[in-house]
Design a protein around this motif. Structure first.
Motif, PDB file in Angstrom:
ATOM      1  N   THR A   1     -15.915  21.568 -19.286  1.00  0.00           N
ATOM      2  CA  THR A   1     -17.075  21.862 -20.139  1.00  0.00           C
ATOM      3  C   THR A   1     -17.882  20.568 -20.321  1.00  0.00           C
ATOM      4  O   THR A   1     -17.832  19.941 -21.391  1.00  0.00           O
TER       5      THR A   1
ATOM      6  N   THR B   1     -20.591  25.732 -21.017  1.00  0.00           N
ATOM      7  CA  THR B   1     -19.349  26.493 -21.157  1.00  0.00           C
ATOM      8  C   THR B   1     -19.510  27.840 -20.441  1.00  0.00           C
ATOM      9  O   THR B   1     -20.466  28.023 -19.680  1.00  0.00           O
TER      10      THR B   1
ATOM     11  N   LEU C   1     -19.713  28.340 -14.933  1.00  0.00           N
ATOM     12  CA  LEU C   1     -20.402  27.940 -16.153  1.00  0.00           C
ATOM     13  C   LEU C   1     -21.703  28.728 -16.252  1.00  0.00           C
ATOM     14  O   LEU C   1     -22.588  28.594 -15.393  1.00  0.00           O
TER      15      LEU C   1
END
Length: 240
Positions: free
Chosen positions: A185, A203, A213
């Motif tokens: 992340t 994220t 992502l």
């Protein structure tokens, strides 16, 4: 007429002359001293020596000699300038410590010292300081603190990101708090204002895989003890 003998006349004249001289000179008893220069000190000089003229001393100076008292000019009070806080920059974080015995990082019992923005352990783990960094007052003491991010990789596929805060101690970073962001992340940007840190990071949705992502999240963190507590966040779609 009887003639007086010349001898008797002469004797009579001498006596008369002698009496006249004696009347002027007098005898030695009761005669006034003959005026003339004296070799002894005069009366005036003796009196002068016995009673010397007094001269004023410093303690007995005349009133005219004393300086008139003066009033010192009033000095306006000055306000001491507030001490200037030494600046803390993102570059300082490259030599900072991450974690502590009270707030361990990634399970390590003590702090990890970064050198050149990196730390490597005997267990094969590597901690790397990330580029995003924010500078600003997080605790309200008037000094600008720092908020940054580090990532640890232990040799596997995962890279775990952590947000950390350092307080400003005389221009040096002192570790204060941290919060984990998760695996893979990455942090995009960090800014500090109003004692809060705004962090933009990537994220994923719950249905996505670890490498997918799809969310760009903007989180607001506030310093709370030894942790950075998220107080709010907003999400936006992310398409790499």
């Amino acid at each position: 007429m009887r003639r007086i003998p010349s001898s008797l006349a002469t004797l009579t004249l001498v006596c008369l002359l002698t009496a006249a001289c004696g009347g002027e000179q007098g005898g030695t008893d009761g005669a006034a001293p003959t005026a003339g220069p004296s070799t002894g000190p005069s009366t005036a000089s003796v009196l002068s020596a016995a009673s010397p003229e007094e001269t004023p001393t410093e303690a007995e100076s005349s009133p005219e000699a004393k300086a008139a008292p003066t009033t010192a000019p009033a000095v306006a009070p000055t306000t001491a300038a507030a001490p200037v806080k030494a600046p803390l920059t993102c570059a300082h974080l490259a030599e900072a410590r991450i974690g502590s015995s009270k707030t361990p990082y990634n399970g390590y019992p003590d702090y990890l010292p970064l050198a050149g923005g990196q730390w490597s352990g005997e267990d094969g783990a590597t901690v790397t300081l990330q580029k995003p960094c924010g500078i600003g007052d997080m605790d309200g003491d008037g000094a600008e603190d720092a908020v940054g991010a580090v990532a640890v990789n232990s040799g596997g596929s995962g890279t775990f990101y952590t947000l950390a805060a350092w307080r400003n101690s005389g221009g040096l970073p002192v570790f204060r708090a941290l919060t984990d962001l998760g695996d893979r992340t990455p942090v995009v940007s960090i800014s500090v204002a109003g004692r809060k840190a705004t962090v933009v990071w990537l994220t994923r949705s719950p249905s996505r895989g670890m490498a997918e992502l799809d969310i760009k999240r903007t989180s607001v963190f506030k310093l709370s003890g030894s942790t950075l507590t998220e107080v709010s966040h907003t999400d936006a779609p992310y398409n790499p």
